[in-house]
Scaffold this motif. Structure first.
Motif, mmCIF file in Angstrom:
data_model
loop_
_atom_site.group_PDB
_atom_site.id
_atom_site.type_symbol
_atom_site.label_atom_id
_atom_site.label_comp_id
_atom_site.label_asym_id
_atom_site.label_seq_id
_atom_site.Cartn_x
_atom_site.Cartn_y
_atom_site.Cartn_z
ATOM 1 N N HIS A 127 0.837 -1.205 0.000
ATOM 2 C CA HIS A 127 0.000 0.000 0.000
ATOM 3 C C HIS A 127 0.870 1.252 0.000
ATOM 4 O O HIS A 127 1.726 1.429 0.876
ATOM 5 C CB HIS A 127 -0.935 0.020 1.205
ATOM 6 C CG HIS A 127 -2.135 0.886 1.000
ATOM 7 N ND1 HIS A 127 -2.052 2.266 0.916
ATOM 8 C CD2 HIS A 127 -3.456 0.582 0.837
ATOM 9 C CE1 HIS A 127 -3.257 2.764 0.733
ATOM 10 N NE2 HIS A 127 -4.132 1.770 0.672
ATOM 11 N N PRO A 128 0.685 2.161 -0.944
ATOM 12 C CA PRO A 128 1.558 3.341 -1.055
ATOM 13 C C PRO A 128 1.453 4.316 0.117
ATOM 14 O O PRO A 128 2.360 5.137 0.317
ATOM 15 C CB PRO A 128 1.083 4.001 -2.353
ATOM 16 C CG PRO A 128 -0.320 3.512 -2.560
ATOM 17 C CD PRO A 128 -0.349 2.124 -2.008
ATOM 18 N N SER A 129 0.376 4.245 0.886
ATOM 19 C CA SER A 129 0.193 5.200 1.987
ATOM 20 C C SER A 129 0.742 4.681 3.319
ATOM 21 O O SER A 129 0.705 5.404 4.320
ATOM 22 C CB SER A 129 -1.298 5.523 2.160
ATOM 23 O OG SER A 129 -1.805 6.156 1.014
ATOM 24 N N ILE A 130 1.238 3.455 3.331
ATOM 25 C CA ILE A 130 1.703 2.859 4.587
ATOM 26 C C ILE A 130 3.223 2.874 4.656
ATOM 27 O O ILE A 130 3.911 2.556 3.687
ATOM 28 C CB ILE A 130 1.159 1.425 4.741
ATOM 29 C CG1 ILE A 130 -0.316 1.481 5.136
ATOM 30 C CG2 ILE A 130 1.955 0.640 5.778
ATOM 31 C CD1 ILE A 130 -0.958 0.145 5.401
ATOM 32 N N GLU A 131 3.736 3.263 5.823
ATOM 33 C CA GLU A 131 5.169 3.237 6.102
ATOM 34 C C GLU A 131 5.440 2.071 7.048
ATOM 35 O O GLU A 131 4.870 2.004 8.134
ATOM 36 C CB GLU A 131 5.610 4.556 6.744
ATOM 37 C CG GLU A 131 7.093 4.665 6.980
ATOM 38 C CD GLU A 131 7.502 6.002 7.580
ATOM 39 O OE1 GLU A 131 8.707 6.271 7.648
ATOM 40 O OE2 GLU A 131 6.596 6.770 7.991
ATOM 41 N N THR A 132 6.293 1.150 6.622
ATOM 42 C CA THR A 132 6.583 -0.027 7.440
ATOM 43 C C THR A 132 7.967 0.074 8.072
ATOM 44 O O THR A 132 8.892 0.665 7.500
ATOM 45 C CB THR A 132 6.497 -1.322 6.608
ATOM 46 O OG1 THR A 132 7.423 -1.241 5.520
ATOM 47 C CG2 THR A 132 5.091 -1.538 6.076
ATOM 48 N N PHE A 133 8.092 -0.518 9.246
ATOM 49 C CA PHE A 133 9.358 -0.576 9.979
ATOM 50 C C PHE A 133 9.589 -2.042 10.355
ATOM 51 O O PHE A 133 8.766 -2.637 11.057
ATOM 52 C CB PHE A 133 9.303 0.287 11.237
ATOM 53 C CG PHE A 133 9.000 1.729 10.960
ATOM 54 C CD1 PHE A 133 10.014 2.660 10.802
ATOM 55 C CD2 PHE A 133 7.676 2.158 10.848
ATOM 56 C CE1 PHE A 133 9.718 3.987 10.532
ATOM 57 C CE2 PHE A 133 7.381 3.484 10.581
ATOM 58 C CZ PHE A 133 8.408 4.402 10.420
ATOM 59 N N LEU A 134 10.691 -2.614 9.900
ATOM 60 C CA LEU A 134 10.964 -4.031 10.119
ATOM 61 C C LEU A 134 11.933 -4.201 11.278
ATOM 62 O O LEU A 134 13.088 -3.757 11.206
ATOM 63 C CB LEU A 134 11.550 -4.661 8.855
ATOM 64 C CG LEU A 134 11.858 -6.155 8.933
ATOM 65 C CD1 LEU A 134 10.571 -6.962 9.105
ATOM 66 C CD2 LEU A 134 12.622 -6.619 7.697
ATOM 67 N N ILE A 135 11.478 -4.845 12.353
ATOM 68 C CA ILE A 135 12.312 -5.085 13.528
ATOM 69 C C ILE A 135 12.173 -6.554 13.916
ATOM 70 O O ILE A 135 11.072 -7.045 14.163
ATOM 71 C CB ILE A 135 11.902 -4.158 14.698
ATOM 72 C CG1 ILE A 135 12.156 -2.703 14.290
ATOM 73 C CG2 ILE A 135 12.655 -4.517 15.964
ATOM 74 C CD1 ILE A 135 11.789 -1.680 15.332
ATOM 75 N N HIS A 136 13.301 -7.258 13.979
ATOM 76 C CA HIS A 136 13.281 -8.710 14.157
ATOM 77 C C HIS A 136 12.713 -9.147 15.503
ATOM 78 O O HIS A 136 11.883 -10.052 15.579
ATOM 79 C CB HIS A 136 14.698 -9.277 14.009
ATOM 80 C CG HIS A 136 15.255 -9.150 12.628
ATOM 81 N ND1 HIS A 136 15.741 -7.958 12.130
ATOM 82 C CD2 HIS A 136 15.406 -10.062 11.629
ATOM 83 C CE1 HIS A 136 16.170 -8.139 10.893
ATOM 84 N NE2 HIS A 136 15.985 -9.416 10.565
ATOM 85 N N ASP A 137 13.220 -8.547 16.568
ATOM 86 C CA ASP A 137 12.863 -8.958 17.934
ATOM 87 C C ASP A 137 11.488 -8.395 18.284
ATOM 88 O O ASP A 137 11.315 -7.183 18.406
ATOM 89 C CB ASP A 137 13.930 -8.433 18.895
ATOM 90 C CG ASP A 137 13.710 -8.853 20.342
ATOM 91 O OD1 ASP A 137 12.550 -9.074 20.740
ATOM 92 O OD2 ASP A 137 14.702 -8.957 21.082
ATOM 93 N N GLU A 138 10.507 -9.285 18.477
ATOM 94 C CA GLU A 138 9.130 -8.819 18.717
ATOM 95 C C GLU A 138 8.994 -7.991 19.988
ATOM 96 O O GLU A 138 8.199 -7.058 20.029
ATOM 97 C CB GLU A 138 8.171 -10.008 18.765
ATOM 98 C CG GLU A 138 7.850 -10.624 17.428
ATOM 99 C CD GLU A 138 8.844 -11.677 16.989
ATOM 100 O OE1 GLU A 138 8.709 -12.200 15.853
ATOM 101 O OE2 GLU A 138 9.768 -11.991 17.775
ATOM 102 N N ARG A 139 9.754 -8.322 21.027
ATOM 103 C CA ARG A 139 9.647 -7.526 22.251
ATOM 104 C C ARG A 139 10.122 -6.105 21.997
ATOM 105 O O ARG A 139 9.471 -5.123 22.378
ATOM 106 C CB ARG A 139 10.460 -8.149 23.397
ATOM 107 C CG ARG A 139 10.213 -7.437 24.733
ATOM 108 C CD ARG A 139 10.990 -8.063 25.871
ATOM 109 N NE ARG A 139 12.419 -7.816 25.756
ATOM 110 C CZ ARG A 139 13.326 -8.277 26.613
ATOM 111 N NH1 ARG A 139 12.945 -9.041 27.611
ATOM 112 N NH2 ARG A 139 14.597 -8.014 26.451
ATOM 113 N N SER A 140 11.264 -5.971 21.322
ATOM 114 C CA SER A 140 11.784 -4.654 20.986
ATOM 115 C C SER A 140 10.846 -3.933 20.018
ATOM 116 O O SER A 140 10.594 -2.732 20.155
ATOM 117 C CB SER A 140 13.178 -4.791 20.373
ATOM 118 O OG SER A 140 13.682 -3.537 19.968
ATOM 119 N N ALA A 141 10.309 -4.677 19.046
ATOM 120 C CA ALA A 141 9.405 -4.078 18.056
ATOM 121 C C ALA A 141 8.178 -3.470 18.717
ATOM 122 O O ALA A 141 7.727 -2.374 18.340
ATOM 123 C CB ALA A 141 8.983 -5.140 17.043
#
Length: 554
Positions: free
Chosen positions: A42-56
């Protein structure tokens, strides 16, 4: 637009976008592939990829803190879901809007030996505002309901568990002209007539009014109303730095410091008749003890809260309105008070500040002196993030910096996630300097915070390393226990190689003169995160802090 072949996930994505939920923190996985594909497409969404779910999850919490908007986070099934729990509980007790999207196996595979498969339905039931098990046939209704809950007051985290069957990676075209925009609910904007009469009568008849303000985000309208209210000499206003309420001439800013000057003979004269509390958690254990022993006749809690808390164990009434609505009415009440109750509290506050400054002048190199120096040299108008446990307490001994905003994870008050939360805030607001003051246990516990691709140049970490959990040398109980070492948990770990592994600029110091010579370098503009590690482990910091409080109350 080409997106996931799961139509209800594509529609969920569109509903989020139309309601301004456009920042998504992702953690990699397979079961959540349809969600990842839909959000990334989706062009309006900004995603951030973080491996560790607790940190994310804490990263998402920090973004929500800074923006005031709902932030979504997405993980795969199984134990990944459980790693969200610490941040979700913090968001629940601090009323931060998080949309928690957890992928799951189809219901018929639960407890049947499938991998990455646990019971995820209502898994956060004790600390979530509302949970949904998303079903394809009614997913639109559920998604709209979930967002309505997310946007309504009191705020808090919402959980949507999403069963998904293989194949997971298919794509297809999706478009819609439908309007999914939800009208944002507003909070209660007015006191009832009965409440106004009740409040007015007690307000006029009490001469010793104590207002205590806990953790809040900055609120300029409320600040102005409180400034006006504090002109009434019958009102004492106690605030902590996390309240983000500042007015040196009127408010008592360091509660523990002020209480240290009140003698046993004076307790009765400082006991309030009316206590009004607003905001979230109060850090000071001393004021909680004081008010639980010296109980007021009237104890009011004001605000739109998730829980019906009674922190001081004497609550007589709650008012479920925004504090600014309540105090706007308070300021309209006309009466004349001859009480000097507020002035008595402020006089103690001024005296405690004088003694504080006297003590600091002769304090040797120690945690206390380091905090004095760091807080004195913080750049103007930055955001200060305080880790638990000693850090946030030490900071309350110093007057707040007028241009600065203060933040801390005081909903649950855990040490986990302080760095991740601070990073999320810094990424969400790249135009402002964010400074995290942390202890060694908090830092090492959340060292995975630095394992991501979003390490902004507007972020600085002040690590005060006293080789263990210093709080357990301060609070009663652990410091006199034979098992003290098991509480303090001393160690010899240093941050240098964690910084090297994550491309963080590192500065180490071991003395005040060393710190003075390197602090300018620490705040200089950079293309990376910077960390300064201040080693105080050879100092008896708890003894100096004890001397400090003895000096205040001598």
């Amino acid at each position: 637009m080409q997106t996931t072949s799961f139509k209800h996930i594509a529609e969920l994505t569109e509903i989020l976008v139309q309601n301004n939920i456009t920042k998504i923190v992702l953690s990699p996985g397979s079961r959540n592939a349809p969600l990842i594909i839909a959000f990334d497409s989706h062009p309006s969404i900004e995603t951030f990829l973080i491996h560790d779910e607790r940190s994310a999850a804490f990263f998402a919490l920090g973004m929500a803190d800074e923006t005031g908007e709902g932030i979504a986070m997405v993980c795969t099934s199984g134990s990944a879901v459980l790693n969200y729990a610490p941040a979700i509980s913090e968001a629940y007790y601090r009323q931060v809007p998080l949309l928690v999207l957890t992928a799951d196996r189809p219901e018929d595979l639960i407890d049947q030996g499938d991998g990455q498969c646990i019971r995820q339905v209502d898994v956060f039931s004790n600390y979530i505002k509302k949970s949904y098990q998303l079903k394809e046939d009614i997913s639109r209704v559920q998604t709209i309901s979930a967002l309505t809950e997310l946007l309504s007051f009191p705020r808090g985290p919402i959980h949507m568990n999403i069963p998904l069957a293989e194949p997971l990676y298919g794509v297809s075209d999706y478009s819609t002209a439908e309007n999914f925009e939800i009208q944002k609910p507003i909070g209660t904007e007015e006191l009832t007539i009965d409440d106004k009469l009740f409040v007015s009568d007690i307000w006029k008849s009490t001469e010793k009014k104590l207002l205590i303000i806990g953790q809040m985000i900055p609120n300029q309208r409320l600040q102005i109303l409180l400034d006006t209210l504090a002109n009434d000499s019958s009102i004492a206003v106690l605030v902590e730095n996390t309240s983000n309420v500042k007015k040196f001439t009127k408010f008592c800013h360091s509660i523990d410091r002020t209480l240290a000057l009140i003698t046993a003979d004076e307790l009765e004269s400082f006991k309030p008749e009316l206590l009004v509390s607003i905001g979230g958690a109060i850090i000071s254990k001393k004021i909680k003890k004081f008010l639980r022993v010296n109980t007021p006749i009237h104890n009011w809690r004001v605000g739109e809260f998730t829980l019906n808390e009674d922190t001081y164990q004497s609550k007589t009434k709650s008012f479920s309105v925004k504090p600014e609505v309540f105090f706007e009415f308070m300021n309209s009440i006309e009466y004349v008070s001859l009480s000097n109750y507020g002035n008595k509290w402020k006089a103690k506050d001024f005296m405690s500040e004088d003694r504080h400054n006297e003590f600091i002048q002769d304090t040797p190199y120690s945690d206390l002196l380091v905090y004095d120096f760091i807080l004195d040299t913080l750049p103007e108008s930055s955001n200060l993030l305080m880790a638990n446990s000693s850090v946030v307490r030490y900071c309350q001994l110093f007057n707040p910096i007028q241009s600065m905003h203060y933040y801390a994870n005081r909903g649950v008050s855990g040490i986990d996630g302080s760095t991740s939360t601070a990073l999320g805030m810094a990424v969400a607001n790249p135009d402002k300097l964010h400074v995290l003051i942390t202890g060694d246990i908090s830092f090492f516990y959340d060292s995975n915070a630095l394992w991501n691709s979003y390490l902004p140049s507007n972020f600085r970490i002040v690590l005060i390393n006293n080789n263990g959990g210093g709080i357990f040398n301060i609070i009663d109980g652990p410091k006199t226990s034979k098992q003290n070492n098991l509480f303090v948990a001393p160690h010899q770990a240093k941050a240098k190689y964690i910084c090297k592994a994550n491309d963080v600029d590192y500065i180490g110091v071991d003395s005040l003169s060393d710190l003075e010579s390197k602090i300018a370098e620490f705040y200089q503009e950079s293309n990376s995160v910077k960390l300064i590690e201040i080693n105080t482990g050879e100092i008896d910091n708890s003894a100096i802090l004890n001397e400090y409080f003895l000096y205040l109350g001598k």
